[in-house]
Design a protein around this motif. Structure first.
Motif, PDB file in Angstrom:
ATOM      1  N   LEU A 163     -63.874  69.357 -24.511  1.00 37.51           N
ATOM      2  CA  LEU A 163     -63.776  70.810 -24.408  1.00 37.51           C
ATOM      3  C   LEU A 163     -62.687  71.164 -23.404  1.00 37.51           C
ATOM      4  CD1 LEU A 163     -67.533  71.806 -24.197  1.00 37.51           C
ATOM      5  CD2 LEU A 163     -65.983  72.319 -26.068  1.00 37.51           C
ATOM      6  N   LYS A 164     -61.647  71.842 -23.913  1.00 40.16           N
ATOM      7  CA  LYS A 164     -60.601  72.330 -23.020  1.00 40.16           C
ATOM      8  C   LYS A 164     -61.173  73.450 -22.151  1.00 40.16           C
ATOM      9  CE  LYS A 164     -57.796  73.514 -26.179  1.00 40.16           C
ATOM     10  NZ  LYS A 164     -56.739  74.028 -27.014  1.00 40.16           N
ATOM     11  N   TRP A 165     -60.426  73.797 -21.134  1.00 41.92           N
ATOM     12  CA  TRP A 165     -60.876  74.854 -20.227  1.00 41.92           C
ATOM     13  C   TRP A 165     -61.145  76.154 -20.983  1.00 41.92           C
ATOM     14  CZ3 TRP A 165     -63.524  75.734 -16.305  1.00 41.92           C
ATOM     15  CH2 TRP A 165     -63.396  76.890 -15.537  1.00 41.92           C
ATOM     16  N   SER A 166     -60.242  76.523 -21.886  1.00 47.15           N
ATOM     17  CA  SER A 166     -60.445  77.790 -22.595  1.00 47.15           C
ATOM     18  C   SER A 166     -61.689  77.726 -23.486  1.00 47.15           C
ATOM     19  CB  SER A 166     -59.211  78.143 -23.421  1.00 47.15           C
ATOM     20  OG  SER A 166     -58.878  77.063 -24.247  1.00 47.15           O
ATOM     21  N   ASP A 167     -61.967  76.541 -24.052  1.00 43.94           N
ATOM     22  CA  ASP A 167     -63.191  76.392 -24.857  1.00 43.94           C
ATOM     23  C   ASP A 167     -64.422  76.607 -23.975  1.00 43.94           C
ATOM     24  OD1 ASP A 167     -61.575  75.628 -26.956  1.00 43.94           O
ATOM     25  OD2 ASP A 167     -61.782  73.487 -26.511  1.00 43.94           O
TER      26      ASP A 167
END
Ligand SMILES: *[C@@H]1O[C@H](CO)[C@@H](O)[C@H](O)[C@H]1NC(C)=O
Ligand SMILES: *[C@@H]1O[C@H](CO)[C@@H](O)[C@H](O)[C@H]1NC(C)=O
Ligand SMILES: *[C@@H]1O[C@H](CO)[C@@H](O)[C@H](O)[C@H]1NC(C)=O
Ligand SMILES: *[C@@H]1O[C@H](CO)[C@@H](O)[C@H](O)[C@H]1NC(C)=O
Ligand SMILES: *[C@@H]1O[C@H](CO)[C@@H](O)[C@H](O)[C@H]1NC(C)=O
Ligand SMILES: *[C@@H]1O[C@H](CO)[C@@H](O)[C@H](O)[C@H]1NC(C)=O
Length: 767
Positions: free
Chosen positions: A583-587
């Motif tokens: 999970l990326k930060w924006s996710d």
């Protein structure tokens, strides 16, 4: 560029209009004090005597809520201890029941209307008496109005029609004694209308049929007469309760989506129409104690969702279709006290633990003990055809009899009157009401479940309607609660996976109750729980109450049936290392914002709010599109022992409530922390908080503790914003913790910043 400045503008305007709670305007404080005086210092406002700070900061209790926004009061709920417990009210104050004769409804409402920003107003069981003046409409922002259990009489003021923001109007348990106004359709947002237990007369207002938003209509225990109109236009209607009125038409066309239809104790006649067969959401149908005729149509027993069917005490005749198919969900059937003949179909033949059937008082060829002679039922059958001549004879006899009776009566009345005039007659005969005083029922909880606009919008979508499951059904779904179906076991109980008969996969939470509850009490709680619909909450399909003994009155276990989500939980995703899945930060921000919205809804979207939601990363489930949904929310509504709290001092209770809110904030802070650094090993939480939190202060420290995935996918500013709000949430000083609105706002801000940073980076790399 343009989008950037637009974004800056939006963020700026957000900052400017942030709902900081400043000191309440002094004029508003004065109004509150005046209201207290008007209400003759009710005990629920006792806090005001000693509290010399900002009244907006008084912590809400069961008896009182004050909420403010931008220095003005927006919510005021006061519950008194003067429930209406007898019905012999005739418009004059009664000592110890109503407010004293000094009370003036008119000046009270004048004072009240100066709180012109009120969105929620509840004045319950306060002994308020008098007719409701038209000027109540000055509260034009009102969305929720509840004046139940008072002594308000006369008409429902016509000017209420201008309060177009209203979505919930509750006037239960008063003495309104005019007709239901026909202007009511100008309330285009009205969703919840409850006017139970009044003395409302006249026809069912046909204009109600134009309010498309209506979901719940409760008009039971009134004197509404005449025809029930075609209601098919009310596509969102789920509940219609018209019990104990004087309706005397045939059954009209009902909306297809109706789940609960209660029409007992009226004078409805004719046969049950065919289109009832299309009501495939219907669960509870009570048509008992009317004058319905014809045989009970076979489709009623086989409606896909029907669980409760009461046709007792009507004039139904003929035979039941045999064989008859009954829906598997059908639990209670009552066809007693009709004029039914023939044999009982096998699916109604014997009561089992799955199905309770009552059929006494008919002429069935089974169970002779409780059946009439065949002639009893035949009589009325013949009556429908041959009796015209008989009727005429009867009429003649009746008229001549009536004349004699009238003459005798007139004489009698004349003498009686002369006698009685010498005494003073004050009391009207008390009206007999079946239900106890509405305030005595804990259904206040339910009546006050507030649907905020958001919930209302969602209501229009297809929200699964909660139903009750039988224990047997759930036992089968989980292969008798087999170990192989166990999904987990937490402090609140075991969680099973289950497969319903129709193939739907569900998650079943078994909540053990520490104390026995009455079915009634629990139903109210479950009702509140089932009203919590939000896109980021795991959907509740239904529930099952399970007692231990054979009495059906107490329950010691509740099973909650939830939507099953297949994509694991947030905690496992956070520890994911497979590059496609991390999970990326924006996710992470997207997931956190969704969850925060759900929690904000649980705190403020319903009254009373649900404040203890056991928040943890395990409880955030993800669907196939990685949309987060919070599970195990609101279980405190079921398990909280309000009775016990009540006996403690009010002081401890309020602080409890406050702690709980804080608790959700704290726990969410912990979720934020795990979003930053990855899941923290169970048992190591304290050490982490003690030793590693300081590292957030420096760039080097951050590099050491923040999850590398987060470091490489986040912008400085976005990350700092979240770190700072995280620290506040898990602050040991409870007073430093932010409000949930604050948390949500900060997350949205961080997401915006991140989005524009990502967009910039993208355009940099392409140019
Ligand atoms: C709140 O209401 C309950 C029940 O009516 C009552 O026992 C209690 O004293 C009330 N508390 C206050 C502060 O009035
Ligand atoms: C309503 O009740 C009040 C008080 O009992 C009475 O004075 C009034 O006449 C009644 N109005 C109607 C329309 O019945
Ligand atoms: C009303 O309440 C007062 C004080 O609580 C009490 O002294 C009085 O007897 C009560 N009167 C009636 C009629 O119940
Ligand atoms: C009805 O509710 C919607 C959404 O909450 C709101 O935007 C709208 O203004 C309301 N309608 C009226 C007539 O107030
Ligand atoms: C059906 O309704 C009648 C009265 O309307 C009531 O007495 C009876 O208990 C009801 N039956 C069931 C099974 O609830
Ligand atoms: C009614 O039954 C159908 C099919 O069995 C189901 O899809 C639907 O969700 C049910 N409705 C309610 C209100 O439970």
């Amino acid at each position: 560029m343009g989008s950037l400045s637009l974004f800056l503008f939006i963020s700026l305007s957000w900052i400017l209009f942030l709902p900081y709670t400043h000191q309440l305007q002094t004029s508003q404080t004065e109004i509150l004090l005046q209201i207290r005086k008007h209400l003759e210092f009710p005990s629920s406002l006792e806090v005001m005597n000693t509290f010399d700070g900002d009244l907006c900061n008084v912590s809400p209790s069961r008896n009182m809520t004050i909420a403010c926004q931008d220095n003005v009061v927006t919510e005021l709920i006061i519950k008194g201890d003067k429930p209406v417990n007898f019905r012999g009210f005739n418009g004059f104050p009664i000592p110890n029941q109503t407010l004293s004769e000094r009370f003036s409804m008119d000046s009270f409402v004048t004072t009240l209307s100066r709180l012109s920003s009120l969105r929620v107003l509840g004045l319950i069981s306060l002994g308020i008496w008098g007719p409701l003046p038209d000027k109540i409409h000055r509260l034009s922002s009102l969305e929720f109005l509840d004046l139940s259990s008072n002594f308000i009489y006369g008409q429902i003021p016509p000017k209420i029609s201008t309060m177009v923001q209203l979505y919930s109007l509750v006037l239960d348990g008063n003495f309104f004694n005019d007709t239901i106004p026909d202007w009511i359709d100008s309330l285009t947002n009205l969703t919840f209308l409850s006017l139970k237990s009044n003395r409302l007369k006249g026809q069912f207002p046909s204009s109600l049929c134009k309010i498309r938003t209506l979901a719940d209509v409760y008009l039971s225990h009134n004197e509404i007469s005449g025809e029930l109109p075609d209601l098919s236009t009310l596509a969102n209607l789920h509940v219609l309760d018209m019990r104990e009125n004087k309706l005397n038409s045939v059954l009209p066309v009902m909306p297809k989506g109706l789940v609960t239809l209660l029409l007992s104790k009226n004078a409805l006649s004719g046969e049950i129409p065919k289109h009832f067969g299309h009501m495939d959401q219907l669960q509870h149908l009570d048509l008992s104690s009317n004058r319905l005729t014809g045989p009970p149509p076979p489709f009623l027993f086989n409606l896909p969702n029907i669980t409760y069917l009461n046709l007792s005490s009507n004039m139904m005749s003929g035979t039941l279709e045999n064989p008859l198919s009954c829906s598997t969900k059908l639990g209670d059937v009552d066809i007693s006290d009709n004029k039914l003949t023939g044999t009982l179909p096998s699916c109604l033949g014997s009561s089992s633990d799955k199905r309770m059937v009552k059929f006494g008082g008919n002429c069935f060829a089974t169970d002779f003990q409780h059946q009439h002679e065949a002639s009893f039922c035949a009589e009325s059958l013949a009556g429908t055809g041959k009796s015209r001549r008989k009727e005429k004879l009867l009429i003649v006899a009746f008229i001549s009899g009536a004349i004699i009776v009238i003459v005798l009566l007139a004489l009698g009345v004349f003498f009686l009157y002369r006698r009685l005039c010498k005494r003073t007659v004050q009391e009207q005969p008390p009206k007999v009401v079946q239900e106890n005083s509405p305030a005595a029922v804990p259904s206040e909880l339910l009546a006050n479940a507030r649907f905020i606009s958001q919930a209302m919008k969602l209501g229009a979508q297809t929200v699964p309607v909660c139903r009750s499951f039988s224990f047997q059904e759930l036992k089968e779904a989980t292969k008798d609660f087999d170990k192989s179906m166990l999904l987990g076991e937490g402090s609140i109980g075991k969680l099973y996976k289950g497969k319903l008969e129709n193939g739907t996969i569900v998650a079943i939470r078994c909540l053990a109750l520490s104390k026995k509850y009455s079915v009634q009490n629990l139903k109210v709680r479950l009702d509140v729980l089932s009203k919590l619909h939000h896109p980021y909450l795991v959907g509740l399909f239904g529930h099952c109450m399970e007692g231990d003994g054979h009495d059906n009155l107490s329950v010691n276990q509740v099973l909650l049936v939830y939507e099953y989500l297949s994509n694991g939980n947030y905690r496992t995703l956070l520890s994911e290392t497979y590059p496609e899945k991390v999970l990326k930060w924006s996710d992470r921000l997207t997931i956190l914002i969704g969850v925060a919205k759900a929690i904000h809804f649980l705190h403020t979207g319903v009254i009373p709010g649900s404040f203890n939601n056991g928040l943890k990363t395990n409880n955030i489930l993800l669907d196939e599109h990685r949309i987060p949904k919070l599970s195990d929310y609101g279980t405190s509504i079921i398990t909280e022992e309000t009775e016990r709290h009540e006996t403690k001092g009010e002081g401890t209770k309020s602080s409890n409530r406050k702690n709980l809110v804080e608790n959700d904030v704290y726990n969410f802070g912990y979720i934020l922390l795990e979003s930053l650094v990855g899941p923290i090993v169970t048992g190591k939480e304290e050490t982490f908080l003690l030793n590693d939190m300081a590292s957030f202060g420096s760039t080097d420290g951050r590099r050491r503790i923040v999850d590398p995935v987060v470091l490489t996918t986040s912008s400085q500013e976005s990350l700092s914003r979240v770190i700072s709000i995280t620290k506040k949430c898990i602050s040991t000083d409870v007073a430093c913790r932010p409000s949930f609105e604050d948390v949500l706002w900060n997350l949205q801000y961080a997401a915006q910043v991140q989005a524009s940073a990502d967009a910039e980076q993208k355009s940099d790399s392409t140019s």
